[in-house]
Design an enzyme around this catalytic site. Structure first.
Site, PDB file in Angstrom:
ATOM      1  N   HIS A   1       0.857  -1.182   0.000  1.00  0.00           N
ATOM      2  CA  HIS A   1       0.000   0.000   0.000  1.00  0.00           C
ATOM      3  C   HIS A   1       0.893   1.231   0.000  1.00  0.00           C
ATOM      4  O   HIS A   1       1.743   1.405   0.870  1.00  0.00           O
ATOM      5  CB  HIS A   1      -0.913   0.025   1.228  1.00  0.00           C
ATOM      6  CG  HIS A   1      -1.852   1.197   1.227  1.00  0.00           C
ATOM      7  ND1 HIS A   1      -3.131   1.134   0.682  1.00  0.00           N
ATOM      8  CD2 HIS A   1      -1.709   2.468   1.674  1.00  0.00           C
ATOM      9  CE1 HIS A   1      -3.720   2.297   0.821  1.00  0.00           C
ATOM     10  NE2 HIS A   1      -2.869   3.132   1.414  1.00  0.00           N
ATOM     11  N   CYS A   2       0.722   2.081  -1.003  1.00  0.00           N
ATOM     12  CA  CYS A   2       1.514   3.310  -1.116  1.00  0.00           C
ATOM     13  C   CYS A   2       0.722   4.466  -0.525  1.00  0.00           C
ATOM     14  O   CYS A   2      -0.354   4.810  -1.027  1.00  0.00           O
ATOM     15  CB  CYS A   2       1.863   3.584  -2.582  1.00  0.00           C
ATOM     16  SG  CYS A   2       2.779   5.127  -2.824  1.00  0.00           S
ATOM     17  N   PHE A   3       1.248   5.068   0.526  1.00  0.00           N
ATOM     18  CA  PHE A   3       0.535   6.162   1.173  1.00  0.00           C
ATOM     19  C   PHE A   3       0.610   7.455   0.366  1.00  0.00           C
ATOM     20  O   PHE A   3      -0.257   8.321   0.495  1.00  0.00           O
ATOM     21  CB  PHE A   3       1.091   6.380   2.581  1.00  0.00           C
ATOM     22  CG  PHE A   3       0.753   5.269   3.535  1.00  0.00           C
ATOM     23  CD1 PHE A   3      -0.495   5.215   4.130  1.00  0.00           C
ATOM     24  CD2 PHE A   3       1.657   4.266   3.815  1.00  0.00           C
ATOM     25  CE1 PHE A   3      -0.827   4.190   4.999  1.00  0.00           C
ATOM     26  CE2 PHE A   3       1.333   3.232   4.678  1.00  0.00           C
ATOM     27  CZ  PHE A   3       0.093   3.197   5.269  1.00  0.00           C
TER      28      PHE A   3
ATOM     29  N   GLY B   1      -2.132   6.893  -2.027  1.00  0.00           N
ATOM     30  CA  GLY B   1      -3.385   6.644  -1.323  1.00  0.00           C
ATOM     31  C   GLY B   1      -4.100   5.384  -1.770  1.00  0.00           C
ATOM     32  O   GLY B   1      -5.294   5.236  -1.508  1.00  0.00           O
TER      33      GLY B   1
END
Length: 276
Positions: free
Chosen positions: A116-118, A121
């Protein structure tokens, strides 16, 4: 989980803010000061640097947009699983079956999930991995280019010499002390701070790119890396790269365009079936 969702909101805002600040510094300070030519508003050297900057930033923003617009969630799920409230935040996803993960942050079922890439998003999977890698490449190039131009500006405007290799190591702590003592302006301190931000983001993005490229070549994901499943490759490296980058991969290296047509039901399946 509240912290993860807050980070999922703050990180994209940070990316957009840093992009706007970088764009403004280049066009309002760096380019007019470094490449200023007497009696010429827009010289050939400045024009070349403007084209290079716009190309790098355009590709970074374009691939960022493609990463967001082509998510990897499954569109065939009729029932979305729920995560236990007692599940720790260090576990951000649960493995289901057939290469499917349930992401606690996205609250969606993700196909062939990598991580998951913050900053974007959303989750990175086989459908948007190619855009994420190109986003990392051009972000790194843009940051390192800005670092070089920023160093040139500080040298010209404030007579700061970077000939000594230790100068860059001591520049930030010295500038912080000078700023609080009132010996340098807020603008100069902010520019020094931006140099370190560009250096940090540029190196981190380059590291992400190298890591993801190697995993893609092996046909594996970060989720598998966390489980220690690196003993065997999944297919040939050419086939794995083609699966992610598509047959028109050369075009995707230079332009943020869609080069992979992947139907939601044609995802590859993980070779492990163990739960997190």
């Amino acid at each position: 989980m509240v912290k993860l969702r807050l980070l999922n909101t703050i990180a994209p805002a940070y990316f957009y803010s840093a992009t706007v600040v970088t764009f403004a510094l280049h066009f309002l300070l760096f380019l007019p000061r470094i490449f200023r030519t007497p009696d010429v508003t827009l010289g050939p050297t400045m024009l070349i640097h403007i084209v290079v900057l716009l190309y790098l930033m355009g590709n970074a923003l374009g691939n960022y947009t493609m990463t967001v617009c082509f998510p990897s969630e499954s569109t065939n799920e009729t029932v979305i699983p729920l995560c236990s409230p007692d599940c720790p935040d260090r576990i951000d996803a649960h493995y289901l079956l057939n290469g499917r993960h349930f992401c606690k942050v996205c609250k969606k079922v993700i196909m062939k999930r990598d991580h998951h890439c913050f900053f974007t998003g959303n989750c990175i999977g086989n459908r948007n991995m190619r855009y994420f890698i190109m986003f990392s490449i051009y972000t790194s190039c843009c940051c390192l280019y800005s670092l070089v131009i920023g160093v040139a500006y500080l040298t010209l405007e404030y007579s700061i010499s970077f000939e000594n290799p230790l100068m860059f190591l001591t520049l930030l702590p010295l500038s912080t002390g000078y700023f609080f003592l009132g010996m340098i302006s807020g603008l100069q301190f902010f520019l020094v701070l931006m140099l370190y931000i560009w250096l940090g983001v540029g190196l981190v993005s380059a590291g992400f790119c190298c890591q993801q490229f190697l995993l893609v070549a092996r046909g594996q994901t970060w989720c598998q890396l966390q489980k220690g499943q690196l003993s065997q490759s999944c297919g040939t490296w050419r086939a794995n790269l083609r699966d992610v980058f598509g047959s028109s991969w050369a075009l995707g290296l230079f332009l943020p365009v869609q080069t992979v047509e992947t139907a939601p039901g044609n995802w590859q399946v993980y070779h492990d079936h163990k739960h997190d």
